[in-house]
Scaffold this motif. Structure first.
Motif, mmCIF file in Angstrom:
data_model
loop_
_atom_site.group_PDB
_atom_site.id
_atom_site.type_symbol
_atom_site.label_atom_id
_atom_site.label_comp_id
_atom_site.label_asym_id
_atom_site.label_seq_id
_atom_site.Cartn_x
_atom_site.Cartn_y
_atom_site.Cartn_z
ATOM 1 N N PHE A 113 42.123 42.302 24.202
ATOM 2 C CA PHE A 113 41.316 41.436 23.341
ATOM 3 C C PHE A 113 40.458 42.273 22.391
ATOM 4 O O PHE A 113 40.273 41.905 21.227
ATOM 5 C CB PHE A 113 40.446 40.483 24.167
ATOM 6 C CG PHE A 113 41.163 39.228 24.585
ATOM 7 C CD1 PHE A 113 41.539 38.273 23.653
ATOM 8 C CD2 PHE A 113 41.458 38.992 25.918
ATOM 9 C CE1 PHE A 113 42.201 37.104 24.031
ATOM 10 C CE2 PHE A 113 42.120 37.836 26.316
ATOM 11 C CZ PHE A 113 42.491 36.886 25.359
ATOM 12 N N SER A 114 39.958 43.414 22.860
ATOM 13 C CA SER A 114 39.172 44.303 21.999
ATOM 14 C C SER A 114 40.009 44.812 20.828
ATOM 15 O O SER A 114 39.548 44.854 19.692
ATOM 16 C CB SER A 114 38.637 45.495 22.796
ATOM 17 O OG SER A 114 37.566 45.124 23.605
ATOM 18 N N ALA A 115 41.239 45.213 21.115
ATOM 19 C CA ALA A 115 42.121 45.747 20.084
ATOM 20 C C ALA A 115 42.439 44.706 19.008
ATOM 21 O O ALA A 115 42.632 45.053 17.841
ATOM 22 C CB ALA A 115 43.415 46.263 20.710
ATOM 23 N N LYS B 256 40.638 35.011 11.692
ATOM 24 C CA LYS B 256 41.058 33.610 11.866
ATOM 25 C C LYS B 256 39.870 32.683 12.091
ATOM 26 O O LYS B 256 40.042 31.478 12.256
ATOM 27 C CB LYS B 256 42.018 33.486 13.063
ATOM 28 C CG LYS B 256 43.306 34.230 12.890
ATOM 29 C CD LYS B 256 44.190 33.501 11.915
ATOM 30 C CE LYS B 256 45.510 34.215 11.762
ATOM 31 N NZ LYS B 256 46.271 33.661 10.646
ATOM 32 N N GLY B 257 38.646 33.247 12.140
ATOM 33 C CA GLY B 257 37.453 32.425 12.333
ATOM 34 C C GLY B 257 37.090 32.200 13.784
ATOM 35 O O GLY B 257 36.381 31.240 14.110
ATOM 36 N N TYR B 258 37.553 33.089 14.666
ATOM 37 C CA TYR B 258 37.285 32.947 16.097
ATOM 38 C C TYR B 258 36.593 34.190 16.640
ATOM 39 O O TYR B 258 36.963 35.315 16.318
ATOM 40 C CB TYR B 258 38.588 32.711 16.872
ATOM 41 C CG TYR B 258 39.060 31.290 16.775
ATOM 42 C CD1 TYR B 258 38.879 30.404 17.836
ATOM 43 C CD2 TYR B 258 39.663 30.822 15.624
ATOM 44 C CE1 TYR B 258 39.296 29.081 17.733
ATOM 45 C CE2 TYR B 258 40.077 29.499 15.519
ATOM 46 C CZ TYR B 258 39.886 28.636 16.568
ATOM 47 O OH TYR B 258 40.283 27.337 16.466
ATOM 48 N N VAL C 205 47.613 34.452 22.707
ATOM 49 C CA VAL C 205 46.496 33.625 22.245
ATOM 50 C C VAL C 205 46.375 33.739 20.725
ATOM 51 O O VAL C 205 46.232 32.731 20.017
ATOM 52 C CB VAL C 205 45.179 34.028 22.944
ATOM 53 C CG1 VAL C 205 44.007 33.251 22.366
ATOM 54 C CG2 VAL C 205 45.280 33.808 24.444
ATOM 55 N N LEU C 206 46.472 34.958 20.196
ATOM 56 C CA LEU C 206 46.414 35.154 18.746
ATOM 57 C C LEU C 206 47.579 34.450 18.063
ATOM 58 O O LEU C 206 47.404 33.823 17.008
ATOM 59 C CB LEU C 206 46.405 36.641 18.417
ATOM 60 C CG LEU C 206 46.288 36.979 16.932
ATOM 61 C CD1 LEU C 206 45.000 36.431 16.329
ATOM 62 C CD2 LEU C 206 46.384 38.489 16.742
ATOM 63 N N GLU C 207 48.748 34.527 18.667
ATOM 64 C CA GLU C 207 49.934 33.867 18.096
ATOM 65 C C GLU C 207 49.709 32.362 17.990
ATOM 66 O O GLU C 207 50.155 31.734 17.032
ATOM 67 C CB GLU C 207 51.166 34.172 18.949
ATOM 68 C CG GLU C 207 52.459 33.626 18.376
ATOM 69 C CD GLU C 207 52.788 34.180 16.991
ATOM 70 O OE1 GLU C 207 53.323 33.403 16.166
ATOM 71 O OE2 GLU C 207 52.500 35.357 16.723
#
Length: 155
Positions: free
Chosen positions: A54-56, A64-66, A149-151
């Protein structure tokens, strides 16, 4: 125990105690969404791998605004050491009393090596800028999870 949160539910309104000793209200009222990932324990292999992933990707989530916050029942001192040792870029929230875990329904009965105990179910919640939980991942497998999650945000 609280009923597990599911997509379409409103995010519980809570205050998180952050690793820098500030507090953060969720859901945020700043027009940004948030990724909340619950993990069992600082400085353990799976939790370290997940936090580093998640850090990377933090910059990609922010574009993305998150925002991204990791939550466990470890102390603020433990979180600080974890962040420093692993060079994490994400903030961590301490839930020592378990109230946040209860609100999200991630404090569950677990079994390992024939023993039953209570613990955090590795879970992630995607909360949109309006405070609605849009996606939930439970019993997360760490490898590739932050990317998944990013996808979802890219879809």
């Amino acid at each position: 125990m609280s009923a597990p949160i599911k997509p379409g539910d409103a995010c519980p309104s809570l205050t998180l105690l952050m690793s820098d000793e500030t507090s953060m209200r969720i859901p945020a009222s700043n027009g940004r969404g948030i990724v909340l990932f619950f993990y069992p324990k600082d400085n353990t292999p799976g939790c370290t791998t997940e936090s580093k992933a998640f850090s990377a990707l933090l910059g990609d989530f922010q574009e993305k605004g998150y925002d991204v916050v990791g939550i466990s029942r470890d102390s603020i001192a433990s979180h600080r050491k974890f962040i420093e040792k692993q060079d994490l870029r994400i903030p961590l929230a301490s839930d020592e009393d378990g109230s946040v875990c209860e609100a999200f329904g991630v404090w569950v009965e677990k079994k390992m090596y024939g023993k039953t105990f209570m613990g955090i179910e590795r879970s992630t919640f995607l909360v949109d800028p309006e405070g609605i939980v849009t996606d939930v991942w439970r019993k997360v497998r760490v490898k590739g999870h932050a990317e998944a999650v990013l996808e979802r945000l890219n879809a």
